[in-house]
Design an enzyme around this catalytic site. Structure first.
Site, PDB file in Angstrom:
ATOM      1  N   GLY A 153       1.641  44.762 -24.901  1.00  0.00           N
ATOM      2  CA  GLY A 153       2.028  44.659 -23.494  1.00  0.00           C
ATOM      3  C   GLY A 153       3.527  44.765 -23.297  1.00  0.00           C
ATOM      4  O   GLY A 153       4.105  44.068 -22.462  1.00  0.00           O
ATOM      5  N   ALA A 154       4.169  45.674 -24.036  1.00  0.00           N
ATOM      6  CA  ALA A 154       5.630  45.770 -24.012  1.00  0.00           C
ATOM      7  C   ALA A 154       6.170  46.585 -22.841  1.00  0.00           C
ATOM      8  O   ALA A 154       7.379  46.765 -22.730  1.00  0.00           O
ATOM      9  CB  ALA A 154       6.121  46.387 -25.325  1.00  0.00           C
TER      10      ALA A 154
ATOM     11  N   TYR B  95      -8.798  31.746 -17.092  1.00  0.00           N
ATOM     12  CA  TYR B  95      -7.456  31.969 -17.636  1.00  0.00           C
ATOM     13  C   TYR B  95      -7.026  30.788 -18.500  1.00  0.00           C
ATOM     14  O   TYR B  95      -6.504  30.976 -19.606  1.00  0.00           O
ATOM     15  CB  TYR B  95      -6.463  32.176 -16.495  1.00  0.00           C
TER      16      TYR B  95
END
Length: 304
Positions: A27-28, A181
């Site tokens: 997720g960069a 979550y």
């Protein structure tokens, strides 16, 4: 007293630690992942931007190249919602790179409507936890072969209210956006701690560290309207929120099994420091049970 990592110290670490290191950041392309990639790449590391959307990753890489033209950035496709994609990514990485110094398990989704991954897992648990569990498993031997390597797993203060629904991890009987979550972020923390126990037992100098960004303004943060209009005003910047992850990845005094987050009230704001996570997160029976279930669900069996 724990040493707090302030911006000046982060810059010093950036210059001395990252050079010559090979780093994977999931997720960069945005948020915390982008900021960590920026810190590490401008500090001389070879950064593999493991992202689902390669076009967005290319835009993010171009931003970093404007800061440091010769930044060593490599974009590779990784979809954590697919165990096949995780396997393919790992195989391609191993073909190209002989070492792995830091694996930053950062990518995640938050408070999404109910859906399932391609493997039938609840979306948030599948991406945030199981995808990273599988990824780390595929790359663990390479990490161990690379002296002094680290696995940094990004959790959240949401874990304090998280619980694992072992009788229904898919959430079909209880699903709520934030409830799911919290479960996934609690799982991230238990995974980080259990991994460290196993690494220590094996006599490895690879360490597992957990970190969280506090309340930071990133793309995944969900706030109800009209609070979403105030997000940039009430939350820390992603750059500051990334400092705990940087400290976990590069801090000289960091030890395996530590948990790093902002030093302010309720771990929400401020500069990073080593902290204590929830009481339940230290329950070894929970960590072991989650590990065994995760192996069953993903088919990734770690060596003893």
């Amino acid at each position: 007293m724990n040493k707090v990592l302030r911006k000046a110290e982060a810059k010093r670490l950036n210059k001395q630690y990252h050079k010559g290191k090979t780093v994977i950041i999931t997720g960069a392309n945005s948020g915390i992942g982008y900021e960590v990639a920026r810190w590490m790449a401008t500090g001389g590391a070879r950064v593999i931007m493991a992202c689902r959307n390669k076009k967005k990753a290319a835009v993010a890489a171009e931003k970093i190249h404007r800061i440091k033209a010769d930044a060593d950035l490599h974009i590779m496709h990784l979809d954590l919602a697919s165990l096949e994609s995780v396997k393919n990514f790992s195989q391609e990485f191993r073909k190209e790179y002989p070492r792995l110094d830091v694996l930053v398990n950062n990518a995640g989704v938050m408070a999404t409507p109910y859906r399932k991954t391609s493997d039938g897992f609840e979306w948030q648990f599948g991406i945030n936890h199981l995808g990273h569990f599988a990824l780390t498993g595929h790359l663990l031997d390479l990490l161990i072969k690379t002296g002094g390597s680290r696995v940094v797993t990004v959790t959240s203060i949401a874990h304090f209210k998280g619980q694992l629904h072992f009788d229904d991890l898919s959430g079909e009987s209880w699903y709520g956006r934030m409830k799911a979550y919290r479960q996934s972020k609690f799982a991230n923390l238990l995974f980080a701690y259990e991994l460290q126990k196993r690494l220590k037992r094996a006599g490895s100098d690879t360490i597992s560290v957990a970190a969280h960004p506090g309340l930071s303004s990133t793309n995944i943060v969900w706030l109800p309207f009209p609070l979403t209009l105030l997000k940039e005003l009430v939350l820390m910047s992603a750059a500051k929120g990334a400092l705990p992850v940087l400290m976990a990845a590069a801090g000289e005094s960091i030890r395996g099994g530590e948990y790093i987050g902002p030093a302010g009230i309720k771990q929400s704001y401020g500069y990073p420091v080593v902290l204590r996570s929830s009481a339940d997160s230290y329950k070894e029976d929970l960590g072991l049970k989650l590990w065994e279930v995760s192996e069953q669900m993903t088919g990734i069996v770690y060596p003893d």
